[in-house]
Scaffold this motif. Structure first.
Motif, mmCIF file in Angstrom:
data_model
loop_
_atom_site.group_PDB
_atom_site.id
_atom_site.type_symbol
_atom_site.label_atom_id
_atom_site.label_comp_id
_atom_site.label_asym_id
_atom_site.label_seq_id
_atom_site.Cartn_x
_atom_site.Cartn_y
_atom_site.Cartn_z
ATOM 1 N N THR A 144 0.833 -1.199 0.000
ATOM 2 C CA THR A 144 0.000 0.000 0.000
ATOM 3 C C THR A 144 0.869 1.251 0.000
ATOM 4 O OG1 THR A 144 -0.081 0.132 2.419
ATOM 5 C CG2 THR A 144 -1.741 -1.251 1.322
ATOM 6 N N ARG A 145 0.245 2.377 -0.261
ATOM 7 C CA ARG A 145 0.961 3.654 -0.226
ATOM 8 C C ARG A 145 1.558 3.873 1.161
ATOM 9 N NH1 ARG A 145 -1.033 9.083 0.401
ATOM 10 N NH2 ARG A 145 -2.262 8.105 2.070
ATOM 11 N N ASP A 146 0.807 3.530 2.220
ATOM 12 C CA ASP A 146 1.297 3.748 3.581
ATOM 13 C C ASP A 146 2.513 2.879 3.898
ATOM 14 O OD1 ASP A 146 -0.655 5.620 4.009
ATOM 15 O OD2 ASP A 146 -2.034 4.249 5.024
ATOM 16 N N MET A 147 2.532 1.646 3.388
ATOM 17 C CA MET A 147 3.696 0.777 3.595
ATOM 18 C C MET A 147 4.929 1.357 2.909
ATOM 19 S SD MET A 147 1.810 -2.911 3.033
ATOM 20 C CE MET A 147 3.330 -3.883 3.061
ATOM 21 N N LEU A 148 4.726 1.942 1.755
ATOM 22 C CA LEU A 148 5.845 2.482 0.986
ATOM 23 C C LEU A 148 6.381 3.788 1.564
ATOM 24 C CD1 LEU A 148 4.480 1.716 -2.594
ATOM 25 C CD2 LEU A 148 6.353 0.551 -1.424
ATOM 26 N N LEU A 149 5.685 4.332 2.555
ATOM 27 C CA LEU A 149 6.156 5.544 3.227
ATOM 28 C C LEU A 149 7.139 5.226 4.349
ATOM 29 C CD1 LEU A 149 2.833 7.611 3.523
ATOM 30 C CD2 LEU A 149 4.785 8.089 2.022
ATOM 31 N N LYS A 150 7.349 3.945 4.623
ATOM 32 C CA LYS A 150 8.162 3.525 5.779
ATOM 33 C C LYS A 150 9.411 2.774 5.339
ATOM 34 C CE LYS A 150 3.914 3.123 8.513
ATOM 35 N NZ LYS A 150 3.005 2.221 9.256
ATOM 36 N N THR A 151 10.062 3.282 4.313
ATOM 37 C CA THR A 151 11.239 2.593 3.760
ATOM 38 C C THR A 151 12.419 3.556 3.610
ATOM 39 O OG1 THR A 151 10.448 3.042 1.520
ATOM 40 C CG2 THR A 151 9.820 0.922 2.512
ATOM 41 N N PRO A 152 12.988 4.072 4.698
ATOM 42 C CA PRO A 152 14.079 5.054 4.569
ATOM 43 C C PRO A 152 15.318 4.508 3.868
ATOM 44 C CG PRO A 152 13.844 4.291 6.849
ATOM 45 C CD PRO A 152 12.637 3.813 6.107
ATOM 46 N N VAL A 153 15.625 3.220 4.055
ATOM 47 C CA VAL A 153 16.821 2.657 3.406
ATOM 48 C C VAL A 153 16.615 2.583 1.898
ATOM 49 C CG1 VAL A 153 18.339 0.650 3.238
ATOM 50 C CG2 VAL A 153 17.433 1.339 5.471
ATOM 51 N N LEU A 154 15.480 2.065 1.478
ATOM 52 C CA LEU A 154 15.181 1.992 0.048
ATOM 53 C C LEU A 154 15.062 3.393 -0.543
ATOM 54 C CD1 LEU A 154 14.556 0.427 -2.506
ATOM 55 C CD2 LEU A 154 12.207 0.130 -1.704
ATOM 56 N N ASP A 155 14.470 4.315 0.206
ATOM 57 C CA ASP A 155 14.365 5.700 -0.267
ATOM 58 C C ASP A 155 15.748 6.291 -0.544
ATOM 59 O OD1 ASP A 155 11.622 5.685 -0.092
ATOM 60 O OD2 ASP A 155 11.550 6.611 1.880
ATOM 61 N N SER A 156 16.697 6.030 0.362
ATOM 62 C CA SER A 156 18.049 6.546 0.181
ATOM 63 C C SER A 156 18.702 5.919 -1.041
ATOM 64 C CB SER A 156 18.892 6.262 1.429
ATOM 65 O OG SER A 156 20.216 6.724 1.262
ATOM 66 N N ALA A 157 18.491 4.619 -1.237
ATOM 67 C CA ALA A 157 19.058 3.937 -2.405
ATOM 68 C C ALA A 157 18.473 4.496 -3.695
ATOM 69 C CB ALA A 157 18.805 2.436 -2.306
ATOM 70 N N VAL A 158 17.174 4.789 -3.694
ATOM 71 C CA VAL A 158 16.530 5.386 -4.874
ATOM 72 C C VAL A 158 17.112 6.773 -5.146
ATOM 73 C CG1 VAL A 158 14.375 6.345 -5.771
ATOM 74 C CG2 VAL A 158 14.375 4.096 -4.680
ATOM 75 N N GLU A 159 17.239 7.589 -4.103
ATOM 76 C CA GLU A 159 17.751 8.950 -4.289
ATOM 77 C C GLU A 159 19.200 8.927 -4.775
ATOM 78 O OE1 GLU A 159 17.400 13.335 -2.209
ATOM 79 O OE2 GLU A 159 16.745 11.552 -1.123
ATOM 80 N N GLU A 160 19.976 7.988 -4.259
ATOM 81 C CA GLU A 160 21.369 7.862 -4.698
ATOM 82 C C GLU A 160 21.433 7.427 -6.162
ATOM 83 O OE1 GLU A 160 25.725 7.433 -3.939
ATOM 84 O OE2 GLU A 160 24.081 8.867 -3.782
ATOM 85 N N THR A 161 20.555 6.524 -6.552
ATOM 86 C CA THR A 161 20.495 6.089 -7.948
ATOM 87 C C THR A 161 20.168 7.268 -8.864
ATOM 88 O OG1 THR A 161 19.811 3.851 -7.336
ATOM 89 C CG2 THR A 161 19.307 4.568 -9.574
ATOM 90 N N LEU A 162 19.183 8.067 -8.485
ATOM 91 C CA LEU A 162 18.792 9.216 -9.301
ATOM 92 C C LEU A 162 19.883 10.280 -9.319
ATOM 93 C CD1 LEU A 162 15.036 9.515 -8.250
ATOM 94 C CD2 LEU A 162 15.972 8.481 -10.314
ATOM 95 N N ARG A 163 20.595 10.432 -8.213
ATOM 96 C CA ARG A 163 21.699 11.390 -8.189
ATOM 97 C C ARG A 163 22.735 11.041 -9.261
ATOM 98 N NH1 ARG A 163 26.818 11.718 -6.563
ATOM 99 N NH2 ARG A 163 26.842 9.565 -5.788
ATOM 100 N N LEU A 164 22.997 9.758 -9.408
ATOM 101 C CA LEU A 164 24.022 9.305 -10.342
ATOM 102 C C LEU A 164 23.552 9.220 -11.794
ATOM 103 C CD1 LEU A 164 25.570 6.465 -8.154
ATOM 104 C CD2 LEU A 164 26.828 8.438 -9.055
ATOM 105 N N THR A 165 22.255 9.085 -12.012
ATOM 106 C CA THR A 165 21.791 8.746 -13.364
ATOM 107 C C THR A 165 20.690 9.643 -13.922
ATOM 108 O OG1 THR A 165 20.194 7.137 -12.493
ATOM 109 C CG2 THR A 165 22.399 6.323 -12.995
ATOM 110 N N ALA A 166 20.201 10.608 -13.170
ATOM 111 C CA ALA A 166 19.191 11.534 -13.691
ATOM 112 C C ALA A 166 19.859 12.850 -14.061
ATOM 113 C CB ALA A 166 18.090 11.767 -12.667
ATOM 114 N N ALA A 167 19.614 13.325 -15.274
ATOM 115 C CA ALA A 167 20.328 14.511 -15.758
ATOM 116 C C ALA A 167 19.416 15.444 -16.537
ATOM 117 C CB ALA A 167 21.518 14.085 -16.612
#
Length: 510
Positions: A341-364
């Motif tokens: 659910t949307r609420d479950m996906l709001l409780k993932t700080p580790v995955l959130d950090s991994a996503v943000e790090e991925t976008l930092r490296l590959t979004a331009a």
């Protein structure tokens, strides 16, 4: 995913080299940023910019400093590369810095779509309504259902323990694109088929075929944007446009079930304003391209980085298992499918950090504004620079902040916990010159062009990773194979793509 206007703005500079190959040269006035003339100002810069945008802008920064003006085609672009000064552009009133008019002109040239009045406001309002808040609850459920159909339909077939091999980019892009397309544009009607299972099968088959055609268009897009397609490529591009206009037509939408409120309301608003159906069909293709052209490539990079960094994979797996356990869910043989659910996906700080790090490296992306009146840009060092009416102001966050070693130490290394504090909370304190930055990553743009679909896009990524980790064993076919380079032809297009695919294998756990 990115908002339509933001993504098209990101393309603007790339396209200008082809659209405006003539322009007058002007002298720099007192108080203006350094103007790089070059031996052949417009042609030399266009060719170098097109060859490698990041390398060109880095060279200009080293030569001229944090603000400089270059001529690209028939326009003068002032680039700001100091992240402490980004607010001067992001927060400026639209009466001085605007983006809508020339974005609309670009849409007409590249896609054949004529924008309606207040296009950006309508898109922003409907996106906020349906892709954020309560609307995101509905979209998350739709995405979950379609991901399960595409990824888990073979459970119980007897072949689930067989290893399968595929290109990681092809697989990730395929699944995320198709699930996103079905979640947004609707499913096959059960009424017109023998059963719900038959309808799901048709969804799988038709979305697979559509993805194949979309990839053909996607691969043509850099040259399409630059205006350098050969005769055969032009014919293919036109064929693909017509195919998508037909597939996504308003007439065919009427036979679909579960069309998202986002797509339906976009279509209805245009119909109410008297827009011809053929033009609405063209807009539907724009929506598909803008919404699904970036998330699949981002999913590839995220899975690849996790597989190449075992400590990151272990940390994310642990978090996924914890979230499922806390919600009384488990992926198991003959058990109910997990439901994120949307609420479950709001409780993932580790995955959130991994996503943000991925976008930092590959979004331009490139953030661009048109200068509507003579004005001044205030830099963080206290200096003001005059900007002329008719020019452009641009920010390329990738070199300005994403890979700045002062902001992000060891910037080209994937660190899954870069955006986590020691206590596990989200880290937002990043500094430049001893000053805290507001804009320390900008994969979604900023200000009025910040992508309103970013929450749905992140949920798409996280749901895909959740299902992969919960239901599949997977690894790289050659664990020692180097991470592919970024395809530099796509600078400014949003999520970058690799120069080559990388093979992996996967199988259902049970």
């Amino acid at each position: 995913m990115g908002s339509l206007v933001q993504i098209l703005l990101a393309l603007l500079i790339s396209v200008l080299g082809a659209l405006y190959l003539l322009g007058s040269f002007r002298r720099r006035r007192a108080g203006e940023p350094p103007l790089d003339k070059g031996p052949i100002p417009w042609l030399g810069h266009v060719l170098e910019f097109r060859k490698d945008t990041a390398k060109f802008l880095q060279r200009m920064k080293e030569k001229h400093g944090d603000i400089f003006t270059v001529q690209l085609g028939g326009f003068y672009f002032t680039f700001i590369t100091d992240p402490l000064s980004f607010g001067s552009v992001v927060k400026e009133a639209r009466a001085k810095l605007d983006f809508s008019k020339f974005a609309e002109q670009l849409v007409a040239r590249v896609f054949g779509y004529s924008s309606m009045e207040s296009e950006h406001k309508v898109l922003q309002a409907t996106s906020t309504k349906h892709l954020m808040g309560d609307g995101l609850v509905v979209m998350t459920q739709a995405m979950m259902s379609n991901l399960q159909n595409l990824m888990l339909h073979s459970i119980g077939s007897g072949n689930e323990k067989t290893w399968q091999e595929a290109g990681l980019f092809s697989y990730s892009y395929n699944i995320v694109f198709r699930a996103g397309y079905l979640a947004l544009f609707g499913n096959e009607s059960v009424k017109g088929t023998e059963s719900s299972e038959k309808a799901k099968q048709i969804d799988r088959e038709e979305s697979e075929e559509l993805f194949g055609e979309f990839r053909k268009y996607d691969q043509l897009f850099p040259n399409l944007a630059y205006g350098v397609l050969g005769p055969g490529e032009k014919m293919e591009a036109e064929r693909l446009k017509k195919l998508f206009w037909n597939t996504l037509s308003v007439q065919k939408m009427r036979s679909k079930e579960n069309i998202s409120g986002w797509v339906h309301e976009q279509q209805q608003l245009r119909a109410d304003k008297g827009m011809h159906e053929f033009m609405q069909d063209r807009f539907m293709f724009l929506l598909l391209w803008a919404s699904q052209g970036n998330t699949g490539p981002a999913a590839f990079w995220l899975l690849l980085y996790l597989m190449k960094h075992p400590e990151a994979m272990t940390a994310v797996k642990k978090e996924v298992e914890k979230i499922l356990q806390e919600n009384g869910q488990e992926a198991k043989p003959n058990g109910p499918l997990i439901d994120l659910t949307r609420d479950m996906l709001l409780k993932t700080p580790v995955l959130d950090s991994a996503v943000e790090e991925t976008l930092r490296l590959t979004a331009a992306p490139v953030l661009t504004r048109a200068v509507l009146q003579d004005m001044s840009i205030s830099m963080s060092n206290g200096q003001d620079y005059k900007i002329r009416e008719g020019d452009r102001v641009a920010i390329f966050p990738y070199i300005a902040v994403h890979v700045d070693p002062e902001v992000h130490p060891d910037p080209f290394t994937f660190k899954y916990d870069r955006f986590l504090n020691p206590d596990g909370s989200k880290k937002t304190d990043f500094y430049k010159g001893g000053k805290k930055l507001k804009y320390y990553t900008m994969p979604w743009g900023a200000g009025t062009t910040m992508c309103p679909g970013r929450f749905f896009a992140v949920n798409e990524l996280k749901q895909f990773v959740f299902l992969m980790l919960s239901y599949f064993d997977f690894d790289l076919k050659n664990p020692n194979e180097e991470i592919p380079d970024i395809d530099i032809r796509r600078w400014g297009f949003g999520s970058m793509q690799p120069t080559r695919d990388i093979q992996f294998r996967y199988r259902l756990k049970f």
